[in-house]
Structure formats: C-alpha cells, structure tokens
Design a protein around this motif. Structure first.
Motif, PDB file in Angstrom:
ATOM      1  N   ASP A  27      17.149  25.104  47.259  1.00  0.00           N
ATOM      2  CA  ASP A  27      18.348  24.634  47.699  1.00  0.00           C
ATOM      3  C   ASP A  27      18.938  25.128  46.571  1.00  0.00           C
ATOM      4  O   ASP A  27      20.394  25.959  46.824  1.00  0.00           O
ATOM      5  N   VAL A  28      18.570  25.442  44.710  1.00  0.00           N
ATOM      6  CA  VAL A  28      19.362  26.133  44.278  1.00  0.00           C
ATOM      7  C   VAL A  28      19.870  27.250  44.424  1.00  0.00           C
ATOM      8  O   VAL A  28      21.116  27.861  44.332  1.00  0.00           O
ATOM      9  N   ARG A  32      23.499  28.718  44.474  1.00  0.00           N
ATOM     10  CA  ARG A  32      24.250  30.008  44.657  1.00  0.00           C
ATOM     11  C   ARG A  32      24.724  30.908  44.771  1.00  0.00           C
ATOM     12  O   ARG A  32      25.937  31.164  44.982  1.00  0.00           O
ATOM     13  N   TRP A  33      23.994  30.470  46.597  1.00  0.00           N
ATOM     14  CA  TRP A  33      24.381  31.654  47.385  1.00  0.00           C
ATOM     15  C   TRP A  33      25.926  31.700  47.824  1.00  0.00           C
ATOM     16  O   TRP A  33      27.133  32.452  47.767  1.00  0.00           O
ATOM     17  N   LEU A  34      25.851  30.250  47.969  1.00  0.00           N
ATOM     18  CA  LEU A  34      27.165  29.204  48.193  1.00  0.00           C
ATOM     19  C   LEU A  34      28.746  29.422  47.884  1.00  0.00           C
ATOM     20  O   LEU A  34      29.679  29.901  48.194  1.00  0.00           O
ATOM     21  N   GLY A  36      29.238  31.756  45.274  1.00  0.00           N
ATOM     22  CA  GLY A  36      29.253  33.393  45.110  1.00  0.00           C
ATOM     23  C   GLY A  36      30.183  34.045  46.446  1.00  0.00           C
ATOM     24  O   GLY A  36      31.021  34.099  46.023  1.00  0.00           O
ATOM     25  N   ARG A  37      29.802  33.084  47.074  1.00  0.00           N
ATOM     26  CA  ARG A  37      30.527  33.816  48.799  1.00  0.00           C
ATOM     27  C   ARG A  37      32.043  32.548  48.210  1.00  0.00           C
ATOM     28  O   ARG A  37      32.872  33.979  48.910  1.00  0.00           O
ATOM     29  N   TYR A  38      32.069  30.965  48.064  1.00  0.00           N
ATOM     30  CA  TYR A  38      33.657  30.465  47.935  1.00  0.00           C
ATOM     31  C   TYR A  38      34.347  30.925  46.781  1.00  0.00           C
ATOM     32  O   TYR A  38      35.075  31.236  46.754  1.00  0.00           O
ATOM     33  N   ALA A  39      33.395  32.340  45.572  1.00  0.00           N
ATOM     34  CA  ALA A  39      34.045  32.704  44.544  1.00  0.00           C
ATOM     35  C   ALA A  39      34.918  33.650  45.033  1.00  0.00           C
ATOM     36  O   ALA A  39      35.827  33.999  44.703  1.00  0.00           O
ATOM     37  N   VAL A  40      33.932  34.257  45.973  1.00  0.00           N
ATOM     38  CA  VAL A  40      34.954  36.060  46.883  1.00  0.00           C
ATOM     39  C   VAL A  40      36.264  35.605  47.038  1.00  0.00           C
ATOM     40  O   VAL A  40      36.456  34.789  48.710  1.00  0.00           O
ATOM     41  N   PRO A  41      36.902  35.832  47.079  1.00  0.00           N
ATOM     42  CA  PRO A  41      39.200  35.511  47.591  1.00  0.00           C
ATOM     43  C   PRO A  41      38.915  35.720  49.374  1.00  0.00           C
ATOM     44  O   PRO A  41      37.850  37.271  49.785  1.00  0.00           O
ATOM     45  N   ALA A  42      38.823  35.249  50.460  1.00  0.00           N
ATOM     46  CA  ALA A  42      39.166  35.757  51.166  1.00  0.00           C
ATOM     47  C   ALA A  42      39.963  36.821  52.573  1.00  0.00           C
ATOM     48  O   ALA A  42      40.391  37.824  51.421  1.00  0.00           O
ATOM     49  N   VAL A  43      39.121  37.716  52.637  1.00  0.00           N
ATOM     50  CA  VAL A  43      39.628  39.313  53.620  1.00  0.00           C
ATOM     51  C   VAL A  43      40.603  39.246  54.025  1.00  0.00           C
ATOM     52  O   VAL A  43      40.066  38.580  55.281  1.00  0.00           O
TER      53      VAL A  43
END
Ligand SMILES: [Zn+2]
Length: 56
Positions: A27-28, A32-34, A36-43
C-alpha cells in the motif's frame, strides 16, 4: 532463486505480496506511485487538438 527484498522496508518479500513483505508495504508503494503520478502535470498532447485541422 533468491527471495527479493521488500522495496519499502528491506525485509524478505513474501510470495503473497511480492515484491513486498506485506500488504502494508504494498500500500505504501502504491501511494507513492499514485502521488508521483498525480504530481506530474497532465500531458495535453495526448488529446487531439481542435486547432489542427485535418486534411479532408
Ligand atoms: Zn516491507
């Protein structure tokens, strides 16, 4: 075959939760993965642009 170490805490991973040692560590990693994903601006380039006319 060697037992891979948990990517979160370094303990030996279990077959049930590998490559993690427990549900908690899985879960940790997921969080982390989520994060990092959401922290990246949408392409935006992945969506078709209306400003580019398609030749007919
Ligand atoms: Zn762990």
């Amino acid at each position: 075959m060697s037992t891979p170490a948990c990517a979160i805490c370094g303990k030996p991973a279990t077959p049930e939760y590998r490559p993690f040692c427990s549900r908690r560590c899985a879960d940790v990693d997921l969080q982390r993965w989520l994060s990092g994903r959401y922290a990246v601006p949408a392409v935006e380039s992945e969506e078709p642009s209306d400003e580019v006319p398609q030749p007919d």
